[in-house]
Scaffold this active site. Structure first.
Site, PDB file in Angstrom:
ATOM      1  N   PRO A  17       0.804  -1.225   0.000  1.00 56.00           N
ATOM      2  CA  PRO A  17       0.000   0.000   0.000  1.00 56.00           C
ATOM      3  C   PRO A  17       0.838   1.277   0.000  1.00 56.00           C
ATOM      4  CG  PRO A  17      -0.814  -1.553   1.646  1.00 56.00           C
ATOM      5  CD  PRO A  17       0.500  -2.084   1.168  1.00 56.00           C
ATOM      6  N   GLU A  59       0.675  -8.875   7.956  1.00 56.06           N
ATOM      7  CA  GLU A  59       0.719  -7.465   8.358  1.00 56.06           C
ATOM      8  C   GLU A  59       1.653  -6.633   7.483  1.00 56.06           C
ATOM      9  OE1 GLU A  59      -0.246  -4.076  10.555  1.00 56.06           O
ATOM     10  OE2 GLU A  59      -1.183  -6.057  10.471  1.00 56.06           O
ATOM     11  N   ARG A 101      -0.140  -7.821 -21.748  1.00 55.78           N
ATOM     12  CA  ARG A 101      -0.923  -7.409 -22.920  1.00 55.78           C
ATOM     13  C   ARG A 101      -0.195  -6.376 -23.771  1.00 55.78           C
ATOM     14  NH1 ARG A 101      -4.000  -3.050 -22.901  1.00 55.78           N
ATOM     15  NH2 ARG A 101      -5.782  -4.133 -23.864  1.00 55.78           N
ATOM     16  N   ASP A 120      -5.309   2.205 -26.002  1.00 51.92           N
ATOM     17  CA  ASP A 120      -5.860   2.042 -24.659  1.00 51.92           C
ATOM     18  C   ASP A 120      -6.065   3.376 -23.956  1.00 51.92           C
ATOM     19  OD1 ASP A 120      -5.973  -0.690 -24.673  1.00 51.92           O
ATOM     20  OD2 ASP A 120      -3.992  -0.949 -23.793  1.00 51.92           O
TER      21      ASP A 120
END
Length: 258
Positions: A99, A126, A164, A179
């Protein structure tokens, strides 16, 4: 390209990497994707990979020994005397999903797609022993400002978005070029047959056969979609004179003041 995924839940990846476009790319030899269970590199007989944090607190922290050992087994050059072309290759990118990392973007996917070898560490519990961040990885990646139960899903996102982009993976070579986010704009709307469905019709310009008008419409709708949904993206773009003209048209049509 070779992608090694270091995880304690390799079974989570099987359906993703063996299905659809990723599965076909693997079968055709366009990408090599390997799953490495770092429990096998634990230094004790119980295959322990986590422990309680120093200083107290809840949760378990991934230990450095098994992760370092697993990654080094994938990235260390061959033993002396074993000639290999790998000796001339640079060290692969080692990506940590977490994160606190850089928020993932299409630009980062393009960056990773230019590499020959990626190692992705998908952690759990954790968190990681800080020495893994400091001395082992080259990139820390977050897929958004929210918390998941582990790094496996972010690793799948990275693998899919990078694969991709590789030559030959998509059937239409222009697909990845057009894209959303590739050049900073969201992609224009798409339509297919039937031309009329439940009273909703395909825009006439797309049925006209006039390629110049179609391209202008697509560019304008790409600008419109970006303005209405992600106006923040426009702030960092260098728009052409024609783009600015189209954007002014969109603003007038949408009743947006300059």
């Amino acid at each position: 390209m070779r992608i090694d995924i270091v995880t304690i839940f390799p079974e989570m990846f099987e359906g993703v990497i063996n299905s659809s476009i990723l599965g076909r790319a693997r079968r055709e030899g366009l990408v090599e994707i390997n799953l490495i269970d770092f429990r096998a590199y634990s230094p004790n007989k119980h295959n322990t990979v986590d422990d309680t944090p120093y200083g107290g607190g809840g949760g378990m922290v991934l230990k450095p020994e098994p992760i370092f050992a697993a990654v080094e087994a994938l990235t260390e050059p061959p033993e002396a005397g074993q000639a290999s072309a790998q000796q001339d290759k640079r060290r692969p990118r080692v990506i940590l999903t977490c994160p606190q990392g850089e928020v993932y973007s299409q630009a980062k996917a393009l960056d990773f797609a230019s590499e020959e070898h990626l190692v992705i560490i998908a952690g759990h519990y954790e968190g990681y022993d800080e020495r893994i961040r400091e001395y082992l990885v080259t990139d820390e990646i977050s897929v958004g400002d929210y918390v998941l139960t582990g790094g496996e899903l972010p690793a799948m996102v990275i693998v899919d978005s990078v694969t991709r982009l590789l030559p030959g993976v998509l059937g239409n070579n222009t697909s990845a070029v057009l894209d959303s986010f590739r050049e900073g704009l969201l992609e224009y709307p798409h339509y297919t047959r039937p031309a009329a469905f439940r009273g909703w019709s395909v825009p006439d310009v797309l049925l006209s056969g006039h390629h110049g008008n179609v391209e202008r419409w697509r560019r304008k709708e790409s600008l419109r979609r970006t303005l209405l949904r992600r106006p923040d993206l426009l702030q960092s773009l260098e728009l052409t004179k024609e783009d600015r003209k189209l954007l002014d048209e969109v603003k007038r049509e949408e009743g947006i003041s300059r």
